[in-house]
Design a protein around this motif. Structure first.
Motif, PDB file in Angstrom:
ATOM      1  N   MET A   1       0.847  -1.184   0.000  1.00 48.14           N
ATOM      2  CA  MET A   1       0.000   0.000   0.000  1.00 48.14           C
ATOM      3  C   MET A   1       0.887   1.240   0.000  1.00 48.14           C
ATOM      4  O   MET A   1       1.806   1.344   0.787  1.00 48.14           O
ATOM      5  CB  MET A   1      -0.878   0.026   1.243  1.00 48.14           C
ATOM      6  CG  MET A   1      -1.948  -1.022   1.368  1.00 48.14           C
ATOM      7  SD  MET A   1      -3.458  -0.684   0.496  1.00 48.14           S
ATOM      8  CE  MET A   1      -3.935   0.890   1.081  1.00 48.14           C
ATOM      9  N   LEU A   2       0.549   2.164  -0.869  1.00 50.32           N
ATOM     10  CA  LEU A   2       1.277   3.427  -0.893  1.00 50.32           C
ATOM     11  C   LEU A   2       0.810   4.354   0.219  1.00 50.32           C
ATOM     12  O   LEU A   2       1.575   5.133   0.749  1.00 50.32           O
ATOM     13  CB  LEU A   2       1.114   4.106  -2.247  1.00 50.32           C
ATOM     14  CG  LEU A   2       1.781   3.395  -3.415  1.00 50.32           C
ATOM     15  CD1 LEU A   2       1.493   4.115  -4.719  1.00 50.32           C
ATOM     16  CD2 LEU A   2       3.266   3.282  -3.201  1.00 50.32           C
ATOM     17  N   SER A   3      -0.467   4.260   0.575  1.00 50.73           N
ATOM     18  CA  SER A   3      -1.010   5.075   1.660  1.00 50.73           C
ATOM     19  C   SER A   3      -1.449   4.154   2.790  1.00 50.73           C
ATOM     20  O   SER A   3      -2.478   3.496   2.704  1.00 50.73           O
ATOM     21  CB  SER A   3      -2.202   5.898   1.182  1.00 50.73           C
ATOM     22  OG  SER A   3      -2.807   6.545   2.276  1.00 50.73           O
ATOM     23  N   GLU A   4      -0.659   4.111   3.836  1.00 45.71           N
ATOM     24  CA  GLU A   4      -0.990   3.268   4.989  1.00 45.71           C
ATOM     25  C   GLU A   4      -2.205   3.799   5.749  1.00 45.71           C
ATOM     26  O   GLU A   4      -2.876   3.055   6.444  1.00 45.71           O
ATOM     27  CB  GLU A   4       0.208   3.154   5.921  1.00 45.71           C
ATOM     28  CG  GLU A   4       1.396   2.448   5.291  1.00 45.71           C
ATOM     29  CD  GLU A   4       1.106   1.003   4.903  1.00 45.71           C
ATOM     30  OE1 GLU A   4       0.356   0.323   5.622  1.00 45.71           O
ATOM     31  OE2 GLU A   4       1.628   0.572   3.861  1.00 45.71           O
ATOM     32  N   SER A   5      -2.484   5.099   5.601  1.00 49.00           N
ATOM     33  CA  SER A   5      -3.600   5.709   6.334  1.00 49.00           C
ATOM     34  C   SER A   5      -4.842   5.860   5.458  1.00 49.00           C
ATOM     35  O   SER A   5      -5.792   6.516   5.864  1.00 49.00           O
ATOM     36  CB  SER A   5      -3.173   7.071   6.872  1.00 49.00           C
ATOM     37  OG  SER A   5      -2.818   7.922   5.804  1.00 49.00           O
ATOM     38  N   TYR A   6      -4.824   5.256   4.276  1.00 42.22           N
ATOM     39  CA  TYR A   6      -5.956   5.345   3.340  1.00 42.22           C
ATOM     40  C   TYR A   6      -6.310   6.799   3.043  1.00 42.22           C
ATOM     41  O   TYR A   6      -7.454   7.202   3.094  1.00 42.22           O
ATOM     42  CB  TYR A   6      -7.164   4.573   3.877  1.00 42.22           C
ATOM     43  CG  TYR A   6      -6.850   3.144   4.177  1.00 42.22           C
ATOM     44  CD1 TYR A   6      -6.676   2.223   3.151  1.00 42.22           C
ATOM     45  CD2 TYR A   6      -6.697   2.711   5.481  1.00 42.22           C
ATOM     46  CE1 TYR A   6      -6.354   0.907   3.414  1.00 42.22           C
ATOM     47  CE2 TYR A   6      -6.385   1.379   5.755  1.00 42.22           C
ATOM     48  CZ  TYR A   6      -6.209   0.493   4.716  1.00 42.22           C
ATOM     49  OH  TYR A   6      -5.894  -0.809   4.967  1.00 42.22           O
ATOM     50  N   ASP A   7      -5.294   7.569   2.701  1.00 49.00           N
ATOM     51  CA  ASP A   7      -5.446   8.996   2.433  1.00 49.00           C
ATOM     52  C   ASP A   7      -5.073   9.269   0.980  1.00 49.00           C
ATOM     53  O   ASP A   7      -3.944   9.003   0.555  1.00 49.00           O
ATOM     54  CB  ASP A   7      -4.547   9.788   3.378  1.00 49.00           C
ATOM     55  CG  ASP A   7      -4.626  11.273   3.167  1.00 49.00           C
ATOM     56  OD1 ASP A   7      -5.570  11.758   2.500  1.00 49.00           O
ATOM     57  OD2 ASP A   7      -3.742  11.989   3.681  1.00 49.00           O
ATOM     58  N   ILE A   8      -6.008   9.805   0.218  1.00 46.35           N
ATOM     59  CA  ILE A   8      -5.781  10.055  -1.209  1.00 46.35           C
ATOM     60  C   ILE A   8      -4.667  11.068  -1.426  1.00 46.35           C
ATOM     61  O   ILE A   8      -3.898  10.951  -2.388  1.00 46.35           O
ATOM     62  CB  ILE A   8      -7.092  10.495  -1.918  1.00 46.35           C
ATOM     63  CG1 ILE A   8      -6.922  10.507  -3.446  1.00 46.35           C
ATOM     64  CG2 ILE A   8      -7.557  11.841  -1.413  1.00 46.35           C
ATOM     65  CD1 ILE A   8      -6.753   9.176  -4.074  1.00 46.35           C
ATOM     66  N   SER A   9      -4.529  12.050  -0.553  1.00 47.12           N
ATOM     67  CA  SER A   9      -3.461  13.042  -0.705  1.00 47.12           C
ATOM     68  C   SER A   9      -2.095  12.381  -0.583  1.00 47.12           C
ATOM     69  O   SER A   9      -1.164  12.720  -1.326  1.00 47.12           O
ATOM     70  CB  SER A   9      -3.589  14.140   0.350  1.00 47.12           C
ATOM     71  OG  SER A   9      -4.805  14.808   0.199  1.00 47.12           O
ATOM     72  N   GLU A  10      -1.973  11.447   0.336  1.00 47.98           N
ATOM     73  CA  GLU A  10      -0.721  10.708   0.502  1.00 47.98           C
ATOM     74  C   GLU A  10      -0.431   9.874  -0.752  1.00 47.98           C
ATOM     75  O   GLU A  10       0.697   9.840  -1.242  1.00 47.98           O
ATOM     76  CB  GLU A  10      -0.798   9.812   1.735  1.00 47.98           C
ATOM     77  CG  GLU A  10       0.469   9.049   2.023  1.00 47.98           C
ATOM     78  CD  GLU A  10       0.339   8.145   3.233  1.00 47.98           C
ATOM     79  OE1 GLU A  10       1.269   7.351   3.448  1.00 47.98           O
ATOM     80  OE2 GLU A  10      -0.684   8.205   3.961  1.00 47.98           O
ATOM     81  N   PHE A  11      -1.465   9.222  -1.277  1.00 51.00           N
ATOM     82  CA  PHE A  11      -1.292   8.430  -2.494  1.00 51.00           C
ATOM     83  C   PHE A  11      -0.835   9.310  -3.648  1.00 51.00           C
ATOM     84  O   PHE A  11       0.120   8.983  -4.358  1.00 51.00           O
ATOM     85  CB  PHE A  11      -2.601   7.715  -2.855  1.00 51.00           C
ATOM     86  CG  PHE A  11      -2.523   6.978  -4.163  1.00 51.00           C
ATOM     87  CD1 PHE A  11      -1.918   5.738  -4.238  1.00 51.00           C
ATOM     88  CD2 PHE A  11      -3.037   7.540  -5.319  1.00 51.00           C
ATOM     89  CE1 PHE A  11      -1.819   5.066  -5.445  1.00 51.00           C
ATOM     90  CE2 PHE A  11      -2.956   6.878  -6.529  1.00 51.00           C
ATOM     91  CZ  PHE A  11      -2.347   5.635  -6.590  1.00 51.00           C
ATOM     92  N   ILE A  12      -1.497  10.449  -3.842  1.00 56.83           N
ATOM     93  CA  ILE A  12      -1.160  11.350  -4.940  1.00 56.83           C
ATOM     94  C   ILE A  12       0.278  11.849  -4.805  1.00 56.83           C
ATOM     95  O   ILE A  12       1.015  11.907  -5.788  1.00 56.83           O
ATOM     96  CB  ILE A  12      -2.161  12.513  -5.036  1.00 56.83           C
ATOM     97  CG1 ILE A  12      -3.517  11.986  -5.511  1.00 56.83           C
ATOM     98  CG2 ILE A  12      -1.653  13.610  -5.961  1.00 56.83           C
ATOM     99  CD1 ILE A  12      -4.625  13.005  -5.488  1.00 56.83           C
ATOM    100  N   SER A  13       0.688  12.182  -3.584  1.00 58.13           N
ATOM    101  CA  SER A  13       2.059  12.673  -3.403  1.00 58.13           C
ATOM    102  C   SER A  13       3.087  11.597  -3.743  1.00 58.13           C
ATOM    103  O   SER A  13       4.181  11.910  -4.212  1.00 58.13           O
ATOM    104  CB  SER A  13       2.269  13.188  -1.984  1.00 58.13           C
ATOM    105  OG  SER A  13       2.254  12.124  -1.059  1.00 58.13           O
ATOM    106  N   LYS A  14       2.738  10.339  -3.564  1.00 57.67           N
ATOM    107  CA  LYS A  14       3.680   9.256  -3.854  1.00 57.67           C
ATOM    108  C   LYS A  14       3.723   8.884  -5.332  1.00 57.67           C
ATOM    109  O   LYS A  14       4.694   8.283  -5.768  1.00 57.67           O
ATOM    110  CB  LYS A  14       3.358   8.035  -3.005  1.00 57.67           C
ATOM    111  CG  LYS A  14       3.667   8.284  -1.539  1.00 57.67           C
ATOM    112  CD  LYS A  14       3.563   7.047  -0.714  1.00 57.67           C
ATOM    113  CE  LYS A  14       3.930   7.385   0.717  1.00 57.67           C
ATOM    114  NZ  LYS A  14       3.892   6.212   1.573  1.00 57.67           N
ATOM    115  N   VAL A  15       2.697   9.233  -6.098  1.00 53.25           N
ATOM    116  CA  VAL A  15       2.706   8.893  -7.528  1.00 53.25           C
ATOM    117  C   VAL A  15       3.079  10.082  -8.408  1.00 53.25           C
ATOM    118  O   VAL A  15       3.182   9.918  -9.621  1.00 53.25           O
ATOM    119  CB  VAL A  15       1.356   8.293  -7.994  1.00 53.25           C
ATOM    120  CG1 VAL A  15       1.047   7.017  -7.246  1.00 53.25           C
ATOM    121  CG2 VAL A  15       0.221   9.286  -7.886  1.00 53.25           C
TER     122      VAL A  15
END
Length: 88
Positions: A1-15
């Protein structure tokens, strides 16, 4: 999982910085992992937030592929979407 906290902002920052194809691939993996979490943890306290996250990731893929802004995608920070949109 790219976002361990299930947060779309965290996912977007990682991609950020990835191609559209890579973002779609990673988003598909992310949604699958979130749904696996739901399947494995049928009584978890975070079920609703994980379910919403999986749906949001799928809607995010629609946005990347076709530019469709669903109700849930409109709730994402517009600046984050703009930076992703410029890279795709």
């Amino acid at each position: 999982m790219l976002s361990e906290s299930y947060d779309i902002s965290e996912f977007i920052s990682k991609v950020k910085g990835q191609s559209a194809h890579e973002i779609i691939y990673m988003a598909d993996l992310e949604a699958t992992e979130a749904e696996r979490h739901l399947f494995k943890h049928k009584n978890g306290d975070d079920r609703e937030s994980v379910k919403n996250y999986a749906k949001l990731i799928k809607d995010f893929v629609l946005y990347i592929r076709y530019g469709v802004q669903t109700h849930s995608v409109r709730q994402i920070d517009p600046m984050a979407l703009e930076t992703i949109g410029r890279e795709c």
